[in-house]
Design an enzyme around this catalytic site. Structure first.
Site, short mmCIF file in Angstrom:
data_model
loop_
_atom_site.label_atom_id
_atom_site.label_comp_id
_atom_site.label_asym_id
_atom_site.label_seq_id
_atom_site.Cartn_x
_atom_site.Cartn_y
_atom_site.Cartn_z
CE LYS A 40 -4.05 -2.02 0.24
NZ LYS A 40 -5.08 -1.85 -0.80
CG ASP A 62 -4.26 -0.48 -4.02
OD1 ASP A 62 -4.55 0.62 -4.54
OD2 ASP A 62 -5.11 -1.32 -3.66
CD GLU A 98 -5.23 -2.82 -6.96
OE1 GLU A 98 -6.12 -2.52 -6.16
OE2 GLU A 98 -4.55 -3.86 -6.88
CG ASP A 133 -9.75 -1.70 -6.38
OD1 ASP A 133 -10.97 -1.98 -6.46
OD2 ASP A 133 -9.05 -2.07 -5.42
CE LYS A 164 -10.59 -4.94 -4.14
NZ LYS A 164 -10.38 -3.64 -3.48
MG MG Z 1 -7.06 -1.72 -4.59
#
Ligand code: MG
Length: 332
Positions: free
Chosen positions: A149, A173, A199, A224, A246
């Site tokens: 992250k 991400d 991402e 995303d 997702k």
């Molecule tokens: Mg993501």
């Protein structure tokens, strides 16, 4: 068919922090339809929580037809009754797939015509001190890919430090945490660290800026946040390199399958990701894994009290089993 639900609190091994916030535990809702089980992991970012999910399930439980094999008709009814609320709908979709599999004595991937294949999943390293993030990478040995992250002020130093402790693939991400200028500048620097993909560098909505970011870096750019269902995909053709699907954003296996086909038609690479979920949600996502390019299915690995088991992890790859439905067992 009879629908029941119950709340369960998943406890995270480590507080899970991304550029948009932090979590120590996560309330999920198990949905049971006859002997089928599904999971709902609602996200307030998408306007859902335990209360909205229960309210939606209370309304939708009367919309189920008698035969789970009529799943397309059931989901059409569900969608015409209530808009949005995709994680609640995913609970129903997952429970129906598990139920059909059990009735037909077939694993869900087989029901869908998908040949079993082992696929590498990334393991997520949430935001923390640089030292702790290095430790987390070392502790999570055996993974071939780490998803780190970013989206905070010191993220360049962070990635440099993580690259020092691992030769594994690193994907990033930013969870919308960068401005366009910052993204272009930082990605140029990050290229030297052999980054697999990035991402959601910037908040969604500005397609021209996303196009500009992509044109200025060799690192593939994925979307995303707010990439919910198949209808959101075509606008990214030629603008992004790939999308993150997702189940909790799109409403379940049925819609995810549709998204895979639409993304392929738009020349986009596909990742299947997850929320903080137990093995129920993760096993459902994994049924589609052989059809996609990247897996980020690790939600169950981040929690300490997963009440179900099913998939096996071998050298950082998920192995699907041949048990009927989603192939889950309750942990004793
Ligand atoms: Mg993501």
């Amino acid at each position: 068919m009879n629908l029941r639900y119950r709340t369960f609190e998943l406890k995270l091994k480590d507080p899970f922090t991304i550029s948009r916030g932090s979590l120590e535990s996560k309330k999920i809702i198990y949905v049971e339809i006859d002997e089928g089980i599904g999971e709902v992991s609602p996200s307030s970012y998408y306007g859902e929580n335990e209360g909205t999910v229960k309210a939606v399930l209370d309304i939708l439980k009367d919309e189920l037809l008698d035969d789970p094999l009529d799943i397309e008709a059931i989901l059409e009814k569900v969608n015409s009754k209530i808009g949005g609320n995709f994680s609640a709908k995913a609970g129903i979709d997952l429970a129906l797939h598990d139920l059909i599999g059990k009735k037909m004595n077939l694993p869900v991937h087989k029901l869908l015509g998908i040949k079993k294949k082992e696929i590498v999943t990334s393991y997520t390293i949430g935001l923390d001190t640089i030292k702790r993030m290095q430790e987390k990478v070392k502790e999570a040995k055996g993974f071939q890919v780490y998803k780190v992250k970013v989206g905070v002020a010191n993220d360049l130093k962070m990635i440099e430090a993580i690259r020092e402790v691992t030769d594994a693939k690193i994907r990033l991400d930013a969870n919308c945490g960068w401005s366009t200028k910052e993204a272009i500048k930082k990605l140029k620097v990050l290229e030297q660290f052999d980054i697999e993909l990035i991402e959601q560098p910037i908040p969604p909505g500005n397609l021209e800026d996303l196009r500009m970011i992509r044109e200025n870096t060799d690192i593939p750019v994925f979307v995303d946040e707010w990439m919910m269902t198949s209808k959101d995909i075509p606008q990214y053709k030629g603008i992004a390199d790939g999308i993150n699907i997702k189940l909790m954003k799109c409403g379940g296996i049925r819609e995810a399958l549709k998204m895979i086909h639409v993304a392929r038609a738009c020349n986009l690479k596909i990742m299947i990701g997850c929320m903080i979920e137990s093995s129920v949600g993760i096993a459902a996502g994994a049924q589609l894994a052989p059809l996609v390019d990247y897996l980020d299915l690790d939600g169950n690995l981040l929690v300490s009290n997963d009440p179900y088991s099913g998939l096996k992890l071998k050298e950082g790859k998920w192995i699907l089993n041949d048990f009927p439905g989603l192939g889950l067992k309750k942990v004793k």
